[in-house]
Write an enzyme that holds these catalytic residues in place. Structure first.
Site, short mmCIF file in Angstrom:
data_model
loop_
_atom_site.label_atom_id
_atom_site.label_comp_id
_atom_site.label_asym_id
_atom_site.label_seq_id
_atom_site.Cartn_x
_atom_site.Cartn_y
_atom_site.Cartn_z
N LYS A 1 -10.37 -7.47 6.90
CA LYS A 1 -9.43 -7.10 7.96
C LYS A 1 -9.95 -7.71 9.26
CE LYS A 1 -7.79 -2.73 6.00
NZ LYS A 1 -7.88 -1.25 6.09
N GLY B 1 -4.47 -4.78 5.62
CA GLY B 1 -3.55 -4.58 6.73
C GLY B 1 -3.82 -3.29 7.47
N ASP C 1 -14.42 -2.18 2.33
CA ASP C 1 -13.50 -2.36 3.46
C ASP C 1 -14.24 -1.96 4.73
OD1 ASP C 1 -11.58 -2.06 5.44
OD2 ASP C 1 -10.21 -0.86 4.27
N SER D 1 0.85 -1.19 0.00
CA SER D 1 0.00 0.00 0.00
C SER D 1 0.88 1.24 0.00
CB SER D 1 -0.91 -0.01 1.23
OG SER D 1 -1.74 1.13 1.25
N ASN E 1 -10.62 5.09 1.23
CA ASN E 1 -10.92 5.22 2.66
C ASN E 1 -12.06 6.20 2.91
OD1 ASN E 1 -7.53 4.72 3.02
ND2 ASN E 1 -8.96 3.44 4.16
N GLU F 1 -11.36 0.65 -3.86
CA GLU F 1 -11.68 0.23 -2.49
C GLU F 1 -12.35 1.36 -1.70
OE1 GLU F 1 -9.26 -1.43 1.46
OE2 GLU F 1 -8.23 -1.15 -0.45
N ASP G 1 -7.42 2.96 -3.20
CA ASP G 1 -8.15 2.90 -1.93
C ASP G 1 -8.47 4.32 -1.48
OD1 ASP G 1 -9.21 2.38 0.55
OD2 ASP G 1 -7.34 1.67 1.44
N LYS H 1 -1.09 -0.84 -4.44
CA LYS H 1 -2.32 -0.14 -4.05
C LYS H 1 -1.98 1.31 -3.77
CE LYS H 1 -4.44 -0.50 0.08
NZ LYS H 1 -5.31 -1.09 1.15
N LEU H 2 -2.71 2.22 -4.44
CA LEU H 2 -2.50 3.65 -4.24
C LEU H 2 -3.61 4.22 -3.37
CD1 LEU H 2 -1.70 4.69 -7.94
CD2 LEU H 2 -0.06 4.09 -6.14
N LYS H 3 -3.25 4.91 -2.31
CA LYS H 3 -4.23 5.66 -1.55
C LYS H 3 -4.61 6.90 -2.36
CE LYS H 3 -4.24 3.25 2.36
NZ LYS H 3 -5.46 2.66 2.97
#
Length: 368
Positions: free
Chosen positions: A263, A291, A239, A135, A191, A214, A189, A161-163
């Site tokens: 998770k 994670g 998620d 990540s 969030n 995500e 992702d 994986k790119l935030k």
């Protein structure tokens, strides 16, 4: 299972570099560990709470409070026959899934160590190694991000994986694709950083051939995710929304997700994580293991979980040195893009005493 007591230990672990997501930047981890002491063995658990309730309603000080005042006394009085009863005993108490997961993990580790069985075997693992993804956090500028992605690919990570967040999304993904090509498995992702009003903007990601987007919307907006899934072509992965097998079933039925990030801390433990895996497999929904910047203790359990048959996408099971110069356990490494699944009794790893003592900031014993 005769429980003698629990040790709650806080450790401070500095990160090798700041890790920024849409909900904040971490420069170190204040990790809560639980050591369960039974008449047969000891076991370790790791609580994945953050210092403040920004990822979930839980936070570390609250986890300590609910564990010491409510959960641990309840478990001590319950005369458990095994760790599989932890969820049932704690079910009357609402929420606090990360705290529940940590104590279940510690008792399960102790039970399996006493019986000479591995965490992976108990969960139903079918692989002895798992593919490693990484990540990559939000950064100040795209060139720096590209250097980081290139370094991780050179280290052998098989998925990036790119935030992302508003203002750090389309151009960033385009730059990564232009530099490293379309063959690199790539996902993003958010969030929970977007709303359904951003649907057409998120649809612009379709051109990049991503594995998934995500958690683009708020965790409670399951219907919004179902609507979004009908607009964008890239698979939607949930998620934060998935907190149990029940919520996973609802999301699948509504069409709100076609991939699930599991998770264990978020869903209340590794046994509930296995139930979500089984549910998803029955519906043909792929899963992968997320994670929470765990130490080697939590990482060992995650790697064991990721070895189950339904985990068909690379998870965030990166090497110890992705986040820490010094880990609490023997460091986890990747070889040719894969990480070995611990095979020893219980988690298969234990903290290194001198490192544990050096990083410890507080210790509390709770007799039950």
């Amino acid at each position: 299972m005769n429980i003698e007591g629990f040790e709650l230990r806080r450790v401070a672990m500095p990160l090798v570099s700041p890790f920024r997501t849409s909900f904040g930047t971490q420069t170190s981890r204040d990790i809560l560990l639980i050591r369960a002491v039974t008449d047969a063995a000891e076991g370790w658990g790791e609580c994945v709470t953050l210092p403040t309730p920004v990822y979930s309603p839980e936070y570390t000080d609250a986890a300590v409070d609910v564990l010491t005042r409510i959960f641990l006394p309840a478990l001590g009085a319950a005369r458990l026959s095994g760790a599989h009863e932890v969820a049932e005993v704690l079910h009357p108490f609402k929420g606090h899934r990360m705290a529940k997961a940590a104590v279940e993990m510690a008792l399960l580790d102790a039970e399996l160590r006493a019986e000479g069985r591995s965490f992976a075997r108990e969960l139903g693992a079918v692989h002895d190694r798992v593919p490693s993804g990484v990540s990559v956090g939000i950064m100040d500028e795209i060139p720096r991000l590209l250097d980081a992605v290139g370094a991780y690919l050179d280290e052998g990570y098989v998925r990036i994986k790119l935030k992302i967040e508003p203002g750090w999304d389309i151009d960033v993904v385009r730059a990564v694709r232009e530099r490293f090509g379309d063959d690199v498995p790539l996902q993003v992702d958010a969030n929970t950083a977007y709303t359904l009003r951003d649907a057409q903007h998120l649809a612009r990601l379709d051109e990049f051939g991503l594995l998934l987007i995500e958690q683009p919307l708020e965790e409670e907006d399951m219907l919004g995710h179902a609507d979004l899934a009908r607009i964008v072509k890239t698979p939607i992965c949930l998620d934060e929304t998935i907190t149990s097998a029940q919520s996973a079933a609802a999301a699948i039925r509504l069409g709100a997700t076609s991939i699930i990030n599991i998770k264990p801390g978020r869903v209340g433990g590794y046994l509930e994580a296995r139930r979500i895996h089984d549910l998803a497999a029955a519906h043909g929904v792929p899963v992968w293991c997320g994670g929470m910047v765990e130490s080697g203790i939590g990482r060992a359990a995650n790697v064991a979980l990721a070895a189950l048959p339904g985990f068909t996408l690379p998870g965030d099971v990166s090497a110890s040195d992705r986040f820490y110069r010094v880990d609490l356990t023997e460091p986890f490494v990747i070889t040719d893009g894969y990480m070995s699944v611990p095979q020893g009794p219980g988690l298969g790893v234990t903290p290194i005493p001198e490192i544990l003592d050096e990083l410890t900031t507080s210790v509390e014993w709770v007799a039950v």
